[in-house]
Enzyme design. Sequence first.
Site, mmCIF file in Angstrom:
data_model
loop_
_atom_site.group_PDB
_atom_site.id
_atom_site.type_symbol
_atom_site.label_atom_id
_atom_site.label_comp_id
_atom_site.label_asym_id
_atom_site.label_seq_id
_atom_site.Cartn_x
_atom_site.Cartn_y
_atom_site.Cartn_z
ATOM 1 N N CYS A 380 -12.290 27.918 -4.324
ATOM 2 C CA CYS A 380 -12.978 29.233 -4.330
ATOM 3 C C CYS A 380 -13.547 29.316 -5.784
ATOM 4 C CB CYS A 380 -12.137 30.484 -4.030
ATOM 5 S SG CYS A 380 -10.867 30.621 -5.181
ATOM 6 N N HIS A 554 17.077 -35.525 0.703
ATOM 7 C CA HIS A 554 16.044 -34.744 0.519
ATOM 8 C C HIS A 554 15.942 -35.147 -1.118
ATOM 9 C CE1 HIS A 554 19.647 -32.112 0.018
ATOM 10 N NE2 HIS A 554 18.765 -31.718 -0.953
#
Length: 635
Positions: A380, A554
């Site tokens: 406003c 691994h």
Amino acid sequence: MTEKSIRSRVQNFGSFLSSMVMPNIAALIAWGFMAALFIPAGWLPNENFNKIVDPLLRYAIPALIAYTGGNLINPKMGGVVGVVALMGAIAAAGEEKMLVAAMLLGPLGGWLLKKLQDAYEGHVPEGFEMLVNNFSAGFLALGLALLSYVIVAPLISGLTGLLAAGINFLLERSLLPLVHIFIEPAKILFLNNAINHGIFTPIGLEQAADTGKSILFMIESNPGPGLGVLLAYSIFGNKREKSSAAGAAIIQVFGGIHEIYFPYILMNPKLILATIVGGASGTFTLELLNGGLVASPSPGSFLAWLAMTPKGSYLATILGFLVATVISFAIGSVILRTSKSSKSLDEAEGDVKANKSGKETAIVNEEKSFANISKIRFACDAGMGSSAMGASILKKKLKEAGLLEGIDITNVAIANLPKDVDLVVTHKDLTERAKQIVPNAIHVSVNNFMQAPEYDQVVERLKEAKSTAKVENKEEVKEETQKIADLKEEKKNTILLKDNIILDETFENKEEAIKRVQELLEKSGYVDKGYEAGMLQREKEAPTHFGIGLAIPHGTNETKKEIKKSGLVVITSKNGVDWDGELVKLIVGIAGKGDDHIGILANVANNINTEEIVNSLVENSNKDEIYEILTREEE
């Protein structure tokens, strides 16, 4: 220039004035209470504390207003330039208060600095920007301070003197009530804050500093005229108008939100006569009884009026309010009872609702998605009052609908709308201005912040958007889940190939077995040649057998660079191979890049965890069975 464009520019000017003053209302209130308490004629006269009153009004409040105005125009030191420029006017003015000068020099300083910065932007050597910005702002501030001392202060003094003389002319002839002929229509155009804080407050503060009070603080802020109209509606309006007006009346008189009665005037413009005569009657009463307040009441509620009333003026304050209310109510009641063409509240709201032909709509930019709304702003003129009430109402509706989570709702002055706002709610008279500031937002235009059916439309649109988004999201989740499943399957099929499951081989030692693992891994494109050295080094550091007939050779961290992609190979040996004193019959060789192989290793740990299982796999299983065990997903 059209009437609409003129009105828009006037509203813009009024809004900007309000935006400068409203953030500093707390300072005005602090000054007002201090004056009411500690000046010689105050409630608690105090010579020492009274020394604070004059510097607050002469320096602090004008400086705050100037800084706010400059900062609104140019957040990059605009406020600083405005304050320095103001000091020239204050120094030249002597005893006069330079509030009007602050409203002029603050924005002027910010605007000139912005133009100066735009002129040299892109022409400053890198690294010198801060130096140039500071020096340019400093020299501009210096020039404006000198200019304001020589030119601005005398002009403002002359203008203020002229206005004060005009008001004194009206006061001396008891004609001050006539100003309501102009004030009340201007208020309906949402210029109430501009009138109060841009005109009456500066002159009123001058009067209050001299006499301890001013009637000018009470002219625009009198809640009586608006209350009278609302009371008339609550008795003589239709059913819906009665219920809404009664609630609005409470907010008007105790909350001081004058904007809440504006839509009721717009429903029946004849009612402007009630507020003009009511306001004039209240001002006449205040004049007659020598009424006045010590400072501007904000918000303009009856409670704020009482708080700002100096000792000995309560009768004038109360009667000024009551007379304005009664006269406005009486005239408003006659107009409502005799009017044949007044619109109902529903019709007034319907002026901005989408009609069946689609020629006018209350929601602009509807093509923008409601699904992504996270920031809603009610705007406003000054960012207070009616917009705050509207924000509270929509917030409650969204909360009741379960839609509030993730949505930020608040109220702002229209000039301060953020660029990233998603949805803006404004009164229909302000929607065009809001669209100019944030054109990409969804705009909701309402006729009455308190009784807007558009809020329900917003809630429904958000519900639909959320519902659609959920359906779309379910489909997306379904598709994504399938993609993940396909990717997992693809990875499983890539990491372990059935061709890399070798049954019943014989090895002389573990080095020979590891060499075989390297051949299979390399052949399938999992590793380069150097990976074998890593597997052998790993065995020296810590053997990879598990004591149940299982070994998982691994590489080391140093040989991860030899891995091209993750992969496994599986070798069974019924005779077994000596693995550092352990007989290993099942060998799972691994090359792990990232964590793609972790799922299969988890299956190894979960499904091949005893010597009996290892022996069963080696003696009885085929490739398909081993592949199934090592690649199936765990429940």
